[in-house]
Write an enzyme that holds these catalytic residues in place. Structure first.
Site, PDB file in Angstrom:
ATOM      1  N   ASP A   9       0.984  -1.314  -0.068  1.00 51.72           N
ATOM      2  CA  ASP A   9      -0.047   0.012   0.003  1.00 51.72           C
ATOM      3  C   ASP A   9       0.999   1.279  -0.141  1.00 51.72           C
ATOM      4  O   ASP A   9       2.201   1.110  -0.266  1.00 51.72           O
ATOM      5  CB  ASP A   9      -0.897   0.056   1.334  1.00 51.72           C
ATOM      6  CG  ASP A   9      -0.183   0.257   2.442  1.00 51.72           C
ATOM      7  OD1 ASP A   9       0.853   0.261   2.596  1.00 51.72           O
ATOM      8  OD2 ASP A   9      -0.840   0.157   3.595  1.00 51.72           O
ATOM      9  N   HIS A  10       0.277   2.506   0.123  1.00 56.21           N
ATOM     10  CA  HIS A  10       1.152   3.721   0.164  1.00 56.21           C
ATOM     11  C   HIS A  10       2.269   3.860   1.247  1.00 56.21           C
ATOM     12  O   HIS A  10       3.050   4.256   1.103  1.00 56.21           O
ATOM     13  CB  HIS A  10       0.097   4.758   0.253  1.00 56.21           C
ATOM     14  CG  HIS A  10      -0.802   4.971   1.588  1.00 56.21           C
ATOM     15  ND1 HIS A  10      -1.808   4.000   1.769  1.00 56.21           N
ATOM     16  CD2 HIS A  10      -0.424   5.348   2.917  1.00 56.21           C
ATOM     17  CE1 HIS A  10      -2.267   4.052   2.971  1.00 56.21           C
ATOM     18  NE2 HIS A  10      -1.510   4.785   3.529  1.00 56.21           N
ATOM     19  N   CYS A  66       3.248  -3.154   4.002  1.00 57.04           N
ATOM     20  CA  CYS A  66       2.626  -2.003   4.326  1.00 57.04           C
ATOM     21  C   CYS A  66       3.215  -1.351   5.561  1.00 57.04           C
ATOM     22  O   CYS A  66       4.487  -1.556   5.638  1.00 57.04           O
ATOM     23  CB  CYS A  66       1.199  -2.407   5.002  1.00 57.04           C
ATOM     24  SG  CYS A  66       1.106  -3.338   6.116  1.00 57.04           S
ATOM     25  N   GLY A  67       2.605  -0.530   6.348  1.00 59.06           N
ATOM     26  CA  GLY A  67       3.254   0.161   7.374  1.00 59.06           C
ATOM     27  C   GLY A  67       3.823  -0.873   8.545  1.00 59.06           C
ATOM     28  O   GLY A  67       5.016  -0.601   8.839  1.00 59.06           O
ATOM     29  N   THR A  68       3.271  -1.782   8.633  1.00 58.34           N
ATOM     30  CA  THR A  68       3.508  -2.597   9.717  1.00 58.34           C
ATOM     31  C   THR A  68       3.600  -4.090   9.232  1.00 58.34           C
ATOM     32  O   THR A  68       4.312  -4.874   9.954  1.00 58.34           O
ATOM     33  CB  THR A  68       2.629  -2.819  10.872  1.00 58.34           C
ATOM     34  OG1 THR A  68       1.169  -3.015  10.420  1.00 58.34           O
ATOM     35  CG2 THR A  68       2.410  -1.144  11.577  1.00 58.34           C
ATOM     36  N   GLY A  69       3.059  -4.358   8.400  1.00 63.09           N
ATOM     37  CA  GLY A  69       3.061  -6.005   7.909  1.00 63.09           C
ATOM     38  C   GLY A  69       1.981  -6.518   8.280  1.00 63.09           C
ATOM     39  O   GLY A  69       1.589  -7.599   7.851  1.00 63.09           O
ATOM     40  N   GLY A  71      -1.608  -5.826   8.846  1.00 62.68           N
ATOM     41  CA  GLY A  71      -2.757  -6.046   7.948  1.00 62.68           C
ATOM     42  C   GLY A  71      -2.590  -6.635   6.948  1.00 62.68           C
ATOM     43  O   GLY A  71      -3.556  -7.558   6.587  1.00 62.68           O
ATOM     44  N   HIS A  99       9.638 -24.298   9.345  1.00 60.83           N
ATOM     45  CA  HIS A  99       8.528 -24.888  10.164  1.00 60.83           C
ATOM     46  C   HIS A  99       7.081 -24.750   9.818  1.00 60.83           C
ATOM     47  O   HIS A  99       6.254 -25.623   9.726  1.00 60.83           O
ATOM     48  CB  HIS A  99       8.440 -24.686  11.756  1.00 60.83           C
ATOM     49  CG  HIS A  99       9.927 -24.983  12.241  1.00 60.83           C
ATOM     50  ND1 HIS A  99       9.880 -25.137  13.678  1.00 60.83           N
ATOM     51  CD2 HIS A  99      10.937 -25.372  11.888  1.00 60.83           C
ATOM     52  CE1 HIS A  99      10.966 -25.546  14.125  1.00 60.83           C
ATOM     53  NE2 HIS A  99      11.758 -25.633  12.912  1.00 60.83           N
ATOM     54  N   HIS A 134       6.293 -31.055  10.539  1.00 59.36           N
ATOM     55  CA  HIS A 134       5.730 -29.871  10.242  1.00 59.36           C
ATOM     56  C   HIS A 134       4.899 -29.928   9.320  1.00 59.36           C
ATOM     57  O   HIS A 134       3.872 -29.118   9.257  1.00 59.36           O
ATOM     58  CB  HIS A 134       6.936 -29.154   9.857  1.00 59.36           C
ATOM     59  CG  HIS A 134       8.023 -28.803  10.971  1.00 59.36           C
ATOM     60  ND1 HIS A 134       7.960 -28.174  12.032  1.00 59.36           N
ATOM     61  CD2 HIS A 134       9.450 -29.146  10.707  1.00 59.36           C
ATOM     62  CE1 HIS A 134       8.906 -28.332  12.690  1.00 59.36           C
ATOM     63  NE2 HIS A 134       9.931 -28.781  12.106  1.00 59.36           N
TER      64      HIS A 134
HETATM   65  C1  RB5 Z   1      -1.581   2.675   6.788  1.00 58.60           C
HETATM   66  O1  RB5 Z   1      -1.480   3.825   7.304  1.00 58.60           O
HETATM   67  C2  RB5 Z   1      -1.480   1.340   7.622  1.00 58.60           C
HETATM   68  O2  RB5 Z   1      -2.732   1.164   8.318  1.00 58.60           O
HETATM   69  C3  RB5 Z   1      -1.072   0.224   6.633  1.00 58.60           C
HETATM   70  O3  RB5 Z   1      -0.184   0.556   5.823  1.00 58.60           O
HETATM   71  C4  RB5 Z   1      -0.738  -1.109   7.567  1.00 58.60           C
HETATM   72  O4  RB5 Z   1       0.347  -0.789   8.552  1.00 58.60           O
HETATM   73  C5  RB5 Z   1      -1.833  -1.933   8.184  1.00 58.60           C
HETATM   74  O5  RB5 Z   1      -1.464  -3.009   8.907  1.00 58.60           O
END
Ligand code: RB5
Length: 144
Positions: A9-10, A66-69, A71, A99, A134
């Site tokens: 995503d962005h 994404c921002g955190t991976g 989502g 595993h 596994h």
């Molecule tokens: C976008 O702001 C953020 O929510 C998305 O990239 C991601 O981190 C969600 O899990």
């Protein structure tokens, strides 16, 4: 060498580009499913598009950024046959291949720097599934 689908995503745009370049330089086939725009987008759309492709192509892998991976992993894991893992360290990347036979790696551009992220990608791309006990465990949640 393998086929790697990549998508983001962005909030994962820059790291996705680094990952794609790295995998391509390593000799893999890289298919970029976007986004390639900084405009705000919804990560589930990209996770679903990539997960559908990986699920349909045995032996293929995916990298979602994404921002955190987080989502991306939640959304991708709704697709049968996809085993997506968020990794922010190389130990987890190695273990989830050995595993869990993970076929999708999820990275957080806001969590890991480029150097560490590419080390994680390298470990993920070069570590084999161990099979055996596994495989039987995976079959309990992901029957073929
Ligand atoms: C976008 O702001 C953020 O929510 C998305 O990239 C991601 O981190 C969600 O899990």
């Amino acid at each position: 060498m393998s086929t790697f689908y990549v998508a983001n995503d962005h909030a994962g745009l820059q790291l996705k580009a680094e990952v794609a370049q790295y995998l391509s330089s390593a000799g893999h086939t890289v298919i970029d499913l976007g986004t390639n725009s900084p405009a705000s987008t919804d990560y589930p759309d990209y996770a679903k598009a990539l997960a559908d492709r990986v699920a349909a192509e045995p032996g293929a892998f995916g990298v979602l950024v994404c921002g955190t991976g987080q989502g991306m992993a939640m959304a991708a894991n709704r697709v049968h046959g996809v085993r997506a893992a968020v990794c922010s360290d190389t130990f987890s990347a190695r273990a989830t291949r050995q595993h869990n036979n993970a076929n999708v790696l999820c990275l957080g551009q806001r969590v890991v720097g480029v150097g560490l992220a590419l080390d994680i990608v390298n470990v993920f791309a070069t570590t084999a599934f161990e099979g055996g006990r596994h495989a039987a465990r995976i079959a309990k949640f992901d029957p073929s």
